[in-house]
Write a protein that holds these residues in place. Structure first.
Motif, PDB file in Angstrom:
ATOM      1  N   HIS A  70     -11.207  -2.484 -19.352  1.00 21.15           N
ATOM      2  CA  HIS A  70     -12.833  -1.464 -19.638  1.00 21.15           C
ATOM      3  C   HIS A  70     -13.620  -1.280 -20.680  1.00 21.15           C
ATOM      4  O   HIS A  70     -13.794  -0.582 -20.599  1.00 21.15           O
ATOM      5  N   SER A  99       0.821  -1.244  -0.088  1.00 21.71           N
ATOM      6  CA  SER A  99       0.114  -0.476  -0.588  1.00 21.71           C
ATOM      7  C   SER A  99       0.651   1.058  -0.012  1.00 21.71           C
ATOM      8  O   SER A  99       0.730   2.348  -0.182  1.00 21.71           O
ATOM      9  N   ALA A 100       2.109   1.206   0.506  1.00 20.45           N
ATOM     10  CA  ALA A 100       2.788   2.374   0.563  1.00 20.45           C
ATOM     11  C   ALA A 100       3.770   2.176  -0.826  1.00 20.45           C
ATOM     12  O   ALA A 100       4.364   3.189  -0.605  1.00 20.45           O
ATOM     13  N   LYS A 116      -8.268   2.408   5.120  1.00 23.47           N
ATOM     14  CA  LYS A 116      -9.020   2.931   4.157  1.00 23.47           C
ATOM     15  C   LYS A 116      -9.231   1.805   4.094  1.00 23.47           C
ATOM     16  O   LYS A 116      -8.562   0.392   2.898  1.00 23.47           O
ATOM     17  N   TRP A 125      -3.007   1.573   4.657  1.00 26.77           N
ATOM     18  CA  TRP A 125      -3.181   1.855   5.276  1.00 26.77           C
ATOM     19  C   TRP A 125      -3.018   3.553   4.415  1.00 26.77           C
ATOM     20  O   TRP A 125      -2.487   3.857   3.350  1.00 26.77           O
ATOM     21  N   SER A 166      -7.649  -3.947  -9.583  1.00 31.47           N
ATOM     22  CA  SER A 166      -6.410  -4.039  -9.565  1.00 31.47           C
ATOM     23  C   SER A 166      -5.941  -4.775  -8.405  1.00 31.47           C
ATOM     24  O   SER A 166      -5.113  -5.867  -7.877  1.00 31.47           O
ATOM     25  N   THR A 167      -6.836  -4.245  -7.138  1.00 31.36           N
ATOM     26  CA  THR A 167      -6.492  -4.544  -5.942  1.00 31.36           C
ATOM     27  C   THR A 167      -6.474  -6.499  -5.144  1.00 31.36           C
ATOM     28  O   THR A 167      -6.793  -7.061  -4.785  1.00 31.36           O
ATOM     29  N   ILE A 206     -10.078  -0.794   1.126  1.00 35.49           N
ATOM     30  CA  ILE A 206     -10.550  -0.667  -0.649  1.00 35.49           C
ATOM     31  C   ILE A 206     -11.280  -1.270  -0.752  1.00 35.49           C
ATOM     32  O   ILE A 206     -12.067  -2.083  -2.138  1.00 35.49           O
ATOM     33  N   GLU A 244      -6.309  -5.043 -17.942  1.00 38.08           N
ATOM     34  CA  GLU A 244      -5.585  -4.028 -18.496  1.00 38.08           C
ATOM     35  C   GLU A 244      -4.581  -3.829 -19.184  1.00 38.08           C
ATOM     36  O   GLU A 244      -3.420  -2.793 -19.736  1.00 38.08           O
TER      37      GLU A 244
END
Ligand SMILES: Nc1ncnc2c1ncn2[C@@H]1O[C@H](COP(=O)(O)OP(=O)(O)OP(=O)(O)O)[C@@H](O)[C@H]1O
Ligand SMILES: [Mg+2]
Lengths: 257, 242
Positions: free
Chosen positions: B205, A255-256, B40, B17, B67-68, B42, B173
């Motif tokens: 997309h 994440s960083a 946060k 984070w 992507s996550t 996601i 993509e």
């Protein structure tokens, strides 16, 4: 839980090898004299110190004294400076491949060990010219370098993982290195540091390794067990600290970066 | 077709984070159980099941978490909640420029990535196969990747990734930047991979591309799956977002 590309040992070793090889290639990419830099730098320092300190250092065979310290110092300094940004710099790989993140700081140390080997070949000739006698005892530099490498790896784990969240670490590290260098008796004898500041030397873990290496090249006695075991202890403690911090942080690297 | 689940995602949540905290948090970060960073969410309670041989399309707005999700399934991101069970091997995620080292030449990248990916068929000819598929000339492959055009980068990344014998192919993509010839060739290759009974996760997309490859799809909105099912229906839902 997951069987991802069967992370077996053979495969991991070849992955670490591939990364270390990349580091060695990248280091000399686009440079004119290539691996020669590995010994031009210490050579330059050697010349400067010889001009400034040699005559009134009270050290006999100053060249050999300084050279043996410098080789190990640059091993330390190169390996750590390259490694501070190793996690951040591998964002592309870390985001597309399930690869353990400790491979990156580790491969930096291994790449630098290889450079040390190359540098050492040249310096063994130089040190022989400066009066060092070849003997089987010199082989002790191998365990010495390996123990030092464990220490450096632990430090790299610490630096590279914190640097992911606070990029200042790489800047700070570059800034404090010269200070660390001069606080370590490499260019001058230990006795130059006055009694009341002795703690500086005693608290300086890097000096333990430099001193061990220097004893192997410079003095005629074999380093005693006390010296070996304290180096091993420092290395293991550093490794455990690095490992602990790294493991605390690694899950949020993605994440960083 | 036998319905054996190859990927099973159950109740998965991922949070990142947000690093906007000062140096003082460093100590807390290492010593305390609770992180000083605000986190946060996601991905929120994701449930997906993918069967062997299935091609799943994943669509959604920018930033919806596609992507996550791919990275979480591939084991690159560890979820805070939920479990992921995978019964197969992954090819590296195919995203633009993924993992290529810009300073190294094409050839150097190929041999490094082959070793890193742990490609099974790493006989001597696989470098040749890769360079042949990429249609990049010898001269280009001897150049550092930083001098490549984005299409050339995509060709190289795609070709290396496809040299892999894994069960699951993940595409984020990447097709869009190749020229028409290469896009067609990639589609051809993807069909071939499909015919071999492999599993594909495909983010795009372009609904048309999704429909060409996938029978089923999911639509992500703000980290949640809002629609899942037949690819055609999902693509219609996706188009309605705009
Ligand atoms: N490193 C990060 N740290 C914090 N938040 C992140 C990070 N990377 C992504 N995010 C957030 O996660 C959400 C999902 O990002 P992700 O990259 O998965 O989206 P995506 O669906 O792939 O979008 P796109 O279509 O643009 O590729 C976004 O809101 C983004 O802001
Ligand atoms: Mg994306």
């Amino acid at each position: 839980m997951q069987s991802i590309n069967k992370n077996n040992n053979v495969q991991n070793i070849s992955r670490i090898y591939a990364l270390s090889k990349r580091n060695v290639i990248l280091r000399y990419k686009n440079s004119f004299v290539g691996f020669l830099w590995g010994f031009i730098k210490p050579l330059l320092f050697l010349m400067i110190f010889t001009v400034i300190f040699a005559d009134n250092s009270g050290i006999n065979n100053y060249t050999l004294y300084v050279t043996s310290g410098l080789i190990l110092w640059f091993f330390f300094s190169n390996a750590t400076s390259q490694s501070v940004g190793s996690i951040v710099g591998s964002a592309g790989l870390l985001k597309s491949l399930n690869i353990p993140s400790f491979f990156f700081p580790l491969s930096e140390v291994l790449g630098e060990l290889f450079n040390l080997l190359l540098t050492m070949i040249v310096f063994l000739l130089l040190m022989n010219w400066a009066g060092m006698v070849y003997s089987p005892r010199l082989l002790l530099i191998v365990p010495c370098a390996l123990i030092f490498a464990v220490f450096i790896y632990g430090l790299n784990l610490l630096l590279s993982s914190i640097n992911v969240f606070f990029r200042d670490i790489s800047i700070i590290w570059g800034t404090i290195q010269p200070a660390m260098f001069f606080l370590t008796p490499i260019a001058y004898p230990e006795s130059n540091i006055r009694e009341k500041y002795r703690a500086i030397i005693e608290m300086n873990p890097i000096y333990s390794f430099i001193k061990l290496g220097r004893n192997i090249f410079y003095s005629t006695e074999v380093p005693d067990w006390h010296q070996w075991s304290s180096c091993m202890l420092i290395a293991v403690v550093m490794f455990l600290i690095g490992q602990f911090v790294f493991n605390r942080l690694k899950n949020q690297f993605i994440s960083a970066i | 077709m036998n319905k054996e689940a190859i990927i099973k995602v159950e109740g998965v949540s991922v949070s990142f984070w947000q690093n906007n905290v000062g140096v003082y948090s460093l100590k807390d970060l290492i010593t305390k159980r609770k992180s000083p960073f605000k986190s946060k969410t996601i991905l929120n309670n994701i449930n997906v099941e993918v069967f062997r041989g299935q091609s799943l399309g994943i669509v959604g707005r920018n930033g919806s978490g596609k992507s996550t999700l791919l990275r979480t399934i591939a084991g690159i991101i560890k979820p805070q909640k939920g479990t992921i069970t995978v019964n197969g091997t992954f090819a590296p995620i195919l995203a633009i420029g993924a993992g290529l080292e810009l300073e190294l030449t094409g050839y150097e990248n190929i041999s490094m990535l082959l070793a890193l990916y742990g490609t099974k068929n790493s006989q001597g000819n696989s470098i040749e196969k890769i360079s042949e598929f990429s249609e990049l000339t010898d001269e280009v492959l001897a150049m550092p990747v930083k001098q490549y055009s984005s299409g050339m980068v995509a060709r190289l990344a795609f070709s290396i990734s496809l040299a892999n014998d894994s069960d699951i192919l993940i595409i984020d993509e990447v097709l869009a930047v190749g020229d028409q010839g290469f896009q067609a060739k990639c589609m051809e290759k993807i069909y071939e991979i499909k015919r071999q009974g492999k599993t594909i996760l495909f983010v795009s997309h372009f609904p048309d591309d999704v429909l060409k490859i996938c029978e089923t799809a999911i639509l992500l909105e703000n980290g949640r799956i809002t629609h899942a099912g037949d690819a055609k229906e999902i693509c219609n839902n996706y188009k309605k977002l705009f």
